[in-house]
Design an enzyme around this catalytic site. Structure first.
Site, mmCIF file in Angstrom:
data_model
loop_
_atom_site.group_PDB
_atom_site.id
_atom_site.type_symbol
_atom_site.label_atom_id
_atom_site.label_comp_id
_atom_site.label_asym_id
_atom_site.label_seq_id
_atom_site.Cartn_x
_atom_site.Cartn_y
_atom_site.Cartn_z
ATOM 1 N N GLY A 520 0.819 -1.204 0.000
ATOM 2 C CA GLY A 520 0.000 0.000 0.000
ATOM 3 C C GLY A 520 0.851 1.252 0.000
ATOM 4 O O GLY A 520 2.047 1.215 0.303
ATOM 5 N N GLY A 522 0.534 5.673 0.905
ATOM 6 C CA GLY A 522 -0.291 6.738 1.483
ATOM 7 C C GLY A 522 0.493 8.019 1.599
ATOM 8 O O GLY A 522 1.612 8.151 1.081
ATOM 9 N N GLY A 523 -0.115 9.013 2.290
ATOM 10 C CA GLY A 523 0.536 10.306 2.460
ATOM 11 C C GLY A 523 1.822 10.217 3.249
ATOM 12 O O GLY A 523 2.737 11.024 3.067
ATOM 13 N N PHE A 524 1.920 9.206 4.132
ATOM 14 C CA PHE A 524 3.124 9.053 4.945
ATOM 15 C C PHE A 524 4.244 8.393 4.145
ATOM 16 O O PHE A 524 5.398 8.765 4.254
ATOM 17 C CB PHE A 524 2.784 8.217 6.183
ATOM 18 C CG PHE A 524 3.874 8.143 7.212
ATOM 19 C CD1 PHE A 524 3.949 9.094 8.215
ATOM 20 C CD2 PHE A 524 4.801 7.123 7.186
ATOM 21 C CE1 PHE A 524 4.952 9.029 9.175
ATOM 22 C CE2 PHE A 524 5.800 7.050 8.135
ATOM 23 C CZ PHE A 524 5.881 8.011 9.133
ATOM 24 N N GLY A 525 3.887 7.425 3.339
ATOM 25 C CA GLY A 525 4.889 6.702 2.557
ATOM 26 C C GLY A 525 4.401 5.306 2.212
ATOM 27 O O GLY A 525 3.209 4.991 2.312
ATOM 28 N N VAL A 527 3.785 1.243 2.473
ATOM 29 C CA VAL A 527 3.496 0.247 3.503
ATOM 30 C C VAL A 527 3.953 -1.103 2.961
ATOM 31 O O VAL A 527 3.572 -1.504 1.854
ATOM 32 C CB VAL A 527 1.996 0.210 3.851
ATOM 33 C CG1 VAL A 527 1.734 -0.830 4.941
ATOM 34 C CG2 VAL A 527 1.508 1.579 4.293
ATOM 35 N N LYS A 542 5.174 0.680 7.918
ATOM 36 C CA LYS A 542 4.940 1.950 7.225
ATOM 37 C C LYS A 542 6.189 2.814 7.355
ATOM 38 O O LYS A 542 6.610 3.173 8.448
ATOM 39 C CB LYS A 542 3.724 2.662 7.806
ATOM 40 C CG LYS A 542 3.301 3.887 7.028
ATOM 41 C CD LYS A 542 1.866 4.304 7.324
ATOM 42 C CE LYS A 542 1.666 4.784 8.736
ATOM 43 N NZ LYS A 542 0.314 5.358 8.937
ATOM 44 N N ASP A 638 -9.052 12.119 10.555
ATOM 45 C CA ASP A 638 -8.860 11.663 9.170
ATOM 46 C C ASP A 638 -9.612 10.351 8.950
ATOM 47 O O ASP A 638 -9.051 9.376 8.435
ATOM 48 C CB ASP A 638 -7.370 11.494 8.870
ATOM 49 C CG ASP A 638 -7.082 11.447 7.372
ATOM 50 O OD1 ASP A 638 -7.952 11.891 6.584
ATOM 51 O OD2 ASP A 638 -6.006 10.984 6.984
#
Length: 878
Positions: A520, A522-525, A527, A542, A638
């Site tokens: 996966g 996402g905005g964080f980075g 996964v 993550k 969120d």
């Protein structure tokens, strides 16, 4: 022939004049006075303006020589070795300059250079200044108000409307045992109706009108060329106003800007004449970058005053050409002052400037001390504009004199001076001037540390025996632990709340972060799926992407929030890695991924209705736990379908706490004021407008998820027709039209949902989407209502089976389906299912005490009255 030649010549002149663009002429001041105080000769400043010395000036009283001293400034700072800062007039007693002027508005500019003048040390100078019976300054210290030791000179600008007396009396009054001083005085006239537009002209003041009276004195605090560079006084339109860049005041985000466009020609109008602002103001702007959700500025202002805010707008971007291409809202100090702002609608086209004025009030702190005033621009998506963006070209902020005819405020506190290895001693605000953005980052880190401390203090969970009415969401025990400093984020992290992994362990678990392990993004980075405990345990890892907009704030928040939370419907954080600049979070592995992956745009098989409903119930329980099971509410901030994960048994778990906040602390605190963060399509519009966060913001976002589950489509699809772009708005519109079942529900669910269950489910989702947070239900009621919907579904299925058996037994064939009028059709929701739960006296008592409508009321009556969950009568579901 001569006659025709002359006619042709004049026509040519007219044609040339009307078709060739020319730079608008500047405003010509009718009064223009420059007084170099303390000087006996005329001098020229760096802008080539001529200043008159005030020694034996016609503007000074006859006894000027005994009441004041003309002194030379010591040459400590090369940056201020210019007129009018090279000399000063020092006053030992009250002293008045008198300036004969014409009637009308005037700028009065006072120039100060706190320095040592002979035996006069300006650190000991405190005085007052008044003009025509208005107090401009009181107990004023130029030293304490100086921008910085390295750049100590400054100017204060006032705007006064001169009436019948046709003169300006400017009086300096030193405090007892002190003295006053001034380096320069400038007076320049201002066009009529530019700022004082008339006593009967309305200015917007939140939801009412304000009338700026001509006998008010204004002080200019900020004049900004937003998105552009500084504009010097000689480049202004005749009033010698300096316009500064806005970089020092940008707050909390990544912003784009449009640089000066040489090929843009500004078309001034009678409503916005050429002297309103220079062309450079209107040919630069600041707009939202792709990663931001608002434009934010922060301005220190004096409390206890009204403020006039002048916003300058001009659409110059090639993409913005028509009405409804860009529409936005304006918020000042967390209060919405205007909505539906469409510059092209106002002006009628591009490259046409306009300015708009707004009044706000900043409450007094008891001493007229400083407060931060937040200015925010948000996209207004209610009309579904082509671009979700906002715009600002220029800004002016004026403080208005109060009822006592005063503008005086408290002196700032002395600045703490710290050592800077490169340039020696510097005060804190000097560092701000050098670089605001690094300061914002430092401030954010400090804020994170404060958040950690607050979270550790607040998350003291309630103890006691299990309450049978709360079954599955009773909090588990609170886990305490020590902290240890690691080398990644540079902050203290908990060592006993969750495991601290080594970077080598993370590399081994993911085959050195091999792309084949990515499950996966996402905005964080990214996964990754990894394996720890010698390959025995699958985990989700993550890893922060260095180019991500998230970072240490989200990393620390996630650890310090989630490591203390333990619940069946929350993803468990197993540990973290904070080494060599890496920031990595390790979670329990969720075998079935995100909820969204099983709703649309996926190769996975779609979930059946009862499973979707059970997942919603689980997610709601997880959010209810966050909102109620700690000493203070935890707001997720969120909530969305990609942050609801599913384990191997399809149990729903809420994840991703990087944006979470501890909620209000009770008493008078009903919300948390904070910069808006979240995801488009899920954002609570009330939070979006006011920047006031409550647990009801999570409720709104969950309402969007409920419709996302029912309709199997994203919350935002820009390519659709306007009314269908936003799922929440479209669902509400379809409900009003009575077409929701036919147009919006996932076709794969046809014949799966019992009508009575669907009615209750939609009622729940719509109540979550109420515009006002106070009208939305608590998550406990959402849980209860969804569980009731599940009971209705199961009861309908059982009834179907019983009816089918009766029909088959009577010789009839296929399975009959009962008829049940849906909520949006306006028919009464009164069938046998309501009596199924009406026998419980406890339920009746709860219904009465909660103020719910009786079961006999029609569904339309319930919705119109604003009552919530009127049919929840059986407490067994809780």
């Amino acid at each position: 022939m001569l006659y025709f030649a002359l006619c042709f010549f004049f026509l040519l002149q007219i044609f040339t004049t009307t078709t060739t663009p020319t730079t608008p002429p500047p405003y010509r001041a009718t009064d223009f006075i420059l007084l170099n105080c303390g000087s006996s000769t005329n001098s020229t400043d760096s802008s080539h303006r001529s200043w008159d010395g005030d020694e034996r000036s016609k503007y000074a009283p006859p006894n000027a020589s005994t009441a004041s001293s003309a002194l030379q400034a010591s040459s400590q700072h090369s940056s201020v070795n210019t007129v009018p800062y090279m000399t000063a007039r020092v006053f030992h007693s009250q002293f008045t300059y008198t300036f004969p002027v014409l009637t009308g508005p005037k700028f009065i500019r006072l120039y100060f250079y706190p320095n040592t003048y002979s035996n006069y040390n300006t650190t000991q100078s405190f005085f007052s200044v008044s003009v025509n019976n208005f107090t401009l300054l009181n107990n004023f210290s130029a030293y304490l108000n100086s921008p910085s030791p390295s750049n100590p000179s400054f100017m204060k600008e006032y705007l006064i409307n001169v009436e019948e007396n046709q003169r300006i009396d400017l009086t300096f009054s030193p405090n007892q045992n002190s003295f006053a001083f001034i380096n320069g005085i400038e007076i320049v006239s201002v066009p009529d109706k530019l700022y004082f537009m008339g006593n009967d002209v309305q200015i917007k003041f939140i939801d009412q009108s304000y009338y700026l009276q001509d006998d008010t004195v204004l002080e200019n605090l900020y004049r900004l060329n937003v998105g552009g560079t500084n504009i010097e006084i000689q480049d202004d339109s005749g009033m010698f106003r300096a316009w500064y860049q806005d970089d020092d005041y940008i707050f909390g985000g990544d912003y784009g800007f449009n640089p000066h466009a040489d090929d843009v020609r500004i078309h001034y109008t009678p409503q916005t004449p050429p002297y309103s602002a220079p062309e450079k103001v209107y040919t630069t702007s600041r707009t939202m970058a792709n990663t931001s959700i608002s434009l934010e500025w922060l301005f220190p202002v004096d409390s206890g005053f009204y403020y006039l805010h002048r916003f300058h707008f001009c659409e110059i971007q090639l993409e913005i050409t028509k009405i409804n291409h860009r529409v936005f809202e304006i918020s000042i100090d967390n209060q919405t002052v205007d909505v539906g702002v469409d510059v092209i609608y106002w002006t009628g086209g591009t490259e046409i400037p306009i300015y708009k004025d707004y009044i706000t009030w900043v409450p007094d702190d008891g001493r007229h001390g400083k407060k931060d005033l937040r200015l925010s621009l948000f996209p207004d998506l209610r009309t579904h504009p082509l671009y979700a963006n906002a715009l600002l070209n220029g800004l002016e902020i004026f403080k208005l004199s109060d009822q006592s005819r005063s503008l005086a405020a408290a002196n700032p506190e002395p600045l703490p001076v710290e050592f800077d290895g490169e340039s020696g001693l510097q005060p804190e605000n000097e560092k701000k001037k050098k670089s605001r953005k690094p300061l914002v980052i430092i401030g954010s880190v400090i804020g994170v540390i404060a958040l950690i401390i607050a979270a550790m203090s607040f998350l003291s969970f309630r103890s006691g025996t299990t309450n049978p009415t709360k079954s599955s969401w009773i909090p588990l025990s609170y886990v305490s632990g020590s902290t240890t400093r690691t080398s990644g984020s540079g902050s203290s992290l908990p060592s006993n709340l969750c495991k601290h992994f080594l970077l080598d362990e993370m590399k081994s678990a993911t085959n050195n972060f091999n792309d084949n392990f990515v499950i996966g993004k996402g905005g964080f980075g990214n996964v990754y799926k990894g394996y720890i405990d010698n390959g025995a345990t699958a985990v989700a890892i993550k890893r922060l992407n260095t180019s991500s907009n998230q970072g240490v704030h989200e990393f620390l928040t996630e650890i310090n929030m989630l490591s203390k939370l333990r619940h069946l419907h929350l993803v468990s954080l197993l540990g973290y890695c904070d080494e060599n600049g890496e920031m990595i979070l390790v979670y329990e592995y969720m075998a079935h991924g995100t909820l969204r992956e099983h709703l649309y745009n996926s190769e996975n098989s779609l979930l059946p209705w009862k499973q979707r409903l059970q997942i919603c119930i689980g997610a709601a329980k997880g959010l209810h736990y966050l909102h109620t099971s700690a000493k203070h509410t935890i707001i997720h901030r969120d909530v969305k379908s990609t942050n609801i994960l599913l384990d191997e048994k399809w149990v729903a778990k809420v994840s991703d706490f990087g944006l979470s906040r501890v909620g209000p602390t009770g008493g008078l605190h009903t919300h948390v004021s904070t910069v808006v963060k979240g995801s488009f399509g899920y954002l609570d519009p009330e939070y979006y407008r006011r920047q006031q966060l409550t647990d009801k913001s999570d409720v709104y976002s969950f309402g969007v998820v409920l419709f996302e589950v029912l309709c199997a489509r994203p919350p935002i699809i820009p390519s659709l027709p306007k009314e269908k772009v936003n799922l929440a708005e479209w669902a509400k519109l379809c409900f009003k039209k009575g077409t929701l079942e036919q147009t919006i529900i996932d076709p794969s669910l046809k014949d799966e949902i019992a009508p009575e269950c669907l009615s209750k489910y939609i009622e729940t989702a719509l109540m979550c989407l109420r515009d006002r947070g106070t009208e939305r239900p608590a998550m406990s009621d959402v849980v209860w209502s969804l569980e009731f919907a599940m009971q209705l579904q199961e009861a309908a299925e059982k009834r179907d089976v019983d009816v089918a058996m009766d029909i088959v037994g009577g010789g009839f064939s296929p399975l009959a389906k009962p008829s049940f009028p849906l909520l949006w059709n306006g028919g009464p929701n009164s069938t046998d299912h309501e009596e199924m739960f009406s026998g419980s006296s406890e339920a009746a008592s709860r219904s009465k005490s909660s103020g719910f409508l009786s079961a006999s009321a029609s569904s339309s009556q319930k919705m119109n009255s604003g009552e919530v969950f009127s049919e929840i009568l059986n407490p067994a579901g809780r």
